[in-house]
Enzyme design. Structure first.
Site, short mmCIF file in Angstrom:
data_model
loop_
_atom_site.label_atom_id
_atom_site.label_comp_id
_atom_site.label_asym_id
_atom_site.label_seq_id
_atom_site.Cartn_x
_atom_site.Cartn_y
_atom_site.Cartn_z
N TYR A 7 -6.55 -16.33 -56.15
CA TYR A 7 -5.19 -16.88 -56.01
C TYR A 7 -5.03 -18.03 -56.99
CZ TYR A 7 -5.28 -14.39 -51.48
OH TYR A 7 -5.40 -13.46 -50.49
N HIS A 9 -13.46 -9.52 -51.49
CA HIS A 9 -12.01 -9.29 -51.52
C HIS A 9 -11.66 -7.80 -51.62
CE1 HIS A 9 -8.22 -11.79 -52.70
NE2 HIS A 9 -7.90 -10.79 -51.94
N SER A 64 -0.81 -10.31 -44.54
CA SER A 64 0.62 -9.97 -44.66
C SER A 64 1.21 -9.55 -43.31
CB SER A 64 0.84 -8.90 -45.73
OG SER A 64 0.31 -9.31 -46.97
N PRO A 65 1.01 -10.35 -42.26
CA PRO A 65 1.49 -9.97 -40.94
C PRO A 65 3.02 -9.96 -40.83
CG PRO A 65 0.68 -12.23 -40.91
CD PRO A 65 0.31 -11.66 -42.25
N GLY A 69 4.83 -8.66 -43.24
CA GLY A 69 5.27 -7.66 -44.23
C GLY A 69 5.68 -8.33 -45.54
N PHE A 93 9.19 -9.56 -45.53
CA PHE A 93 10.32 -8.63 -45.28
C PHE A 93 10.73 -8.61 -43.81
CE2 PHE A 93 12.64 -4.68 -44.88
CZ PHE A 93 13.32 -4.59 -46.08
N1 LIG Z 1 -7.15 -9.79 -48.33
C1 LIG Z 1 -6.16 -9.47 -49.11
O1 LIG Z 1 -6.25 -8.61 -49.98
C2 LIG Z 1 -4.85 -10.20 -48.95
C3 LIG Z 1 -3.66 -9.69 -49.51
C4 LIG Z 1 -2.48 -10.40 -49.31
C5 LIG Z 1 -2.47 -11.56 -48.55
N2 LIG Z 1 -3.64 -12.04 -48.03
C6 LIG Z 1 -3.69 -13.27 -47.21
O2 LIG Z 1 -2.79 -13.14 -46.13
C7 LIG Z 1 -1.88 -14.24 -46.13
C8 LIG Z 1 -0.53 -13.80 -45.59
O3 LIG Z 1 -0.04 -12.69 -46.30
P1 LIG Z 1 1.22 -12.74 -47.27
O4 LIG Z 1 1.46 -14.12 -47.72
O5 LIG Z 1 0.98 -11.66 -48.27
O6 LIG Z 1 2.43 -12.21 -46.41
P2 LIG Z 1 3.16 -12.61 -45.05
O7 LIG Z 1 2.41 -13.62 -44.31
O8 LIG Z 1 3.47 -11.32 -44.40
O9 LIG Z 1 4.53 -13.19 -45.61
C9 LIG Z 1 4.59 -14.32 -46.44
C10 LIG Z 1 5.98 -14.43 -47.01
O10 LIG Z 1 6.91 -14.64 -45.95
C11 LIG Z 1 7.61 -15.86 -46.10
N3 LIG Z 1 7.68 -16.44 -44.77
C12 LIG Z 1 6.65 -16.93 -44.03
N4 LIG Z 1 7.07 -17.34 -42.82
C13 LIG Z 1 8.39 -17.10 -42.79
C14 LIG Z 1 9.39 -17.31 -41.81
N5 LIG Z 1 9.09 -17.82 -40.62
N6 LIG Z 1 10.66 -16.95 -42.11
C15 LIG Z 1 10.96 -16.42 -43.31
N7 LIG Z 1 10.07 -16.19 -44.28
C16 LIG Z 1 8.80 -16.54 -44.02
C17 LIG Z 1 6.81 -16.68 -47.10
O11 LIG Z 1 7.66 -17.47 -47.89
P3 LIG Z 1 7.33 -19.01 -48.24
O12 LIG Z 1 5.90 -19.05 -48.68
O13 LIG Z 1 8.28 -19.30 -49.31
O14 LIG Z 1 7.57 -19.75 -46.97
C18 LIG Z 1 6.15 -15.60 -47.94
O15 LIG Z 1 7.03 -15.17 -48.96
C19 LIG Z 1 -1.87 -14.70 -47.59
O16 LIG Z 1 -1.42 -16.04 -47.71
C20 LIG Z 1 -3.30 -14.53 -47.98
O17 LIG Z 1 -4.07 -15.64 -47.52
C21 LIG Z 1 -4.83 -11.37 -48.20
#
Ligand SMILES: NC(=O)c1ccc[n+]([C@@H]2O[C@H](COP(=O)([O-])OP(=O)(O)OC[C@H]3O[C@@H](n4cnc5c(N)ncnc54)[C@H](OP(=O)(O)O)[C@@H]3O)[C@@H](O)[C@H]2O)c1
Length: 325
Positions: free
Chosen positions: A56, A124, A203-204, A206, A209
């Site tokens: 990252y 990863h 990405s809980p 989505g 989304f």
């Molecule tokens: N192991 C892997 O391959 C892998 C892949 C992807 C992600 N990850 C890990 O999983 C974590 C979470 O996944 P993710 O960041 O991909 O997706 P996510 O948690 O599903 O969604 C994050 C997105 O949602 C927005 N968001 C968060 N809370 C919100 C809310 N209450 N209302 C509206 N929008 C909201 C965030 O925007 P803002 O940031 O602008 O608030 C960001 O754009 C990552 O940070 C990373 O540590 C791991």
């Protein structure tokens, strides 16, 4: 905030993913200062589990997390990942879990995070060129040396998980899992439960989304990673908005936000599941952490179980091709 054990490691029920603090998802301005405040607020709210990765940034996200947790290390269960940066010359974006690369990676992560140990060190992506036994053997040495406490895998398939676990206990699998990505339910969750391995859904929300905040593809800037994700493109985007409407309907019933409903549904899937929603904003970390208090009824969970399936694969072809199945 409740706590659970994932494979023997105590974590807050809801964690914090730090990835979006270093680009990737570019809607609205963020700043390092707000990201650091977000991590501090998370800790105040009882969130202990913070997730980052070497790739990252690359590297910058670990540095940012390191700055944020300075003086607060004992409040944090620190998770990071290696294996998507090859230190033998090829650099970021190249899969390499050879023992030599693991050794270089851990030293860099420890330094950037400003810590003497990493709580949970994940591979990863599975490296097809390095037998998982060799990678886990190197990780077991790092455990013995006190540089890492627990071992994790990300997007590993059942065969890899079994082989890895036979060499050294695997504590957690981190894989995408949410209301619109349900694949882990078929083979992975039963296997993890058989082996006593915890599950960390990434990405809980989505990729944001499911929160209902993204209403049209035009909101995403050209450098937003989601532009390349099939679920955020063209016709699929419009079809997937129906899923959000269904989540919103449940949210209205329980007087919560769609993000909270998406998280509460995951928590209801088992007390070995510790999601890491990502945000770089204080208000959102408050909103997301509060999902710990939300209980959905059996009928609401059933309704969410039967959501319209997502249109489009969860990753583009390139990213799907490096997922171990
Ligand atoms: N192991 C892997 O391959 C892998 C892949 C992807 C992600 N990850 C890990 O999983 C974590 C979470 O996944 P993710 O960041 O991909 O997706 P996510 O948690 O599903 O969604 C994050 C997105 O949602 C927005 N968001 C968060 N809370 C919100 C809310 N209450 N209302 C509206 N929008 C909201 C965030 O925007 P803002 O940031 O602008 O608030 C960001 O754009 C990552 O940070 C990373 O540590 C791991």
């Amino acid at each position: 905030m409740k706590h659970i054990s994932i494979g023997g490691l105590d974590v807050s029920r809801i964690g914090l993913g730090a990835m979006s603090m270093s680009g990737y998802y570019n809607i609205g301005a963020g700043s390092d200062a707000e990201s650091i405040r977000t991590i501090h607020r998370a800790l105040e709210l009882g969130v202990t589990h913070i997730d980052t990765a070497e790739i990252y940034g690359p590297f910058g996200n670990e540095e940012l997390v390191g700055r944020a947790i300075k003086g607060r290390r004992d409040q944090v269960v620190l998770a990071t990942k290696f294996g998507l940066v090859s230190h033998a010359g090829a650099g970021p974006g190249v899969i390499d879990s050879s023992p030599a690369n693991v050794r270089v990676a851990v030293e860099g992560s420890l330094k950037r995070l400003g810590t003497e140990y990493i709580d949970l060190f994940y591979q990863h992506r599975v490296d097809p060129k390095t037998p998982i036994e060799d990678t886990v053997g190197a990780l077991a040495e790092l455990v013995a040396e006190g540089k890492i406490r627990y071992i994790g895998l990300s997007e590993a398939g059942p065969d890899t998980i079994r082989r890895a676990h036979a060499i050294h206990p695997v504590t957690a699998l981190q894989t995408e899992y949410s209301l619109w990505s349900r694949d882990p339910e078929v083979k992975l969750l039963p296997l993890l439960r058989e082996l006593g391995i915890g599950f960390v859904p990434y990405s809980p929300l989505g990729h944001g989304f499911l929160t209902g905040e993204i209403k049209s593809p035009e909101q995403l800037s050209d450098d937003d990673w989601r532009k390349t994700n099939p679920r955020f493109s063209g016709e699929n985007f419009l079809r997937n908005l129906r899923i959000v409407d269904e989540v919103k309907a449940v949210a209205a019933e329980v007087n919560a936000t769609p993000a909270q409903v998406a998280l509460a549904w995951l928590l209801a899937q088992g007390d070995d599941i510790a999601p890491i929603p990502g945000t770089k904003r204080v208000a959102r970390v408050e909103e997301n952490s509060a999902a710990d208090q939300l209980e959905l009824s059996v009928k609401q969970i059933e309704r969410l179980n039967n959501l319209t399936p997502a249109a489009g694969e969860r990753h583009d072809e390139g990213n799907m091709s490096v997922i171990d199945r």
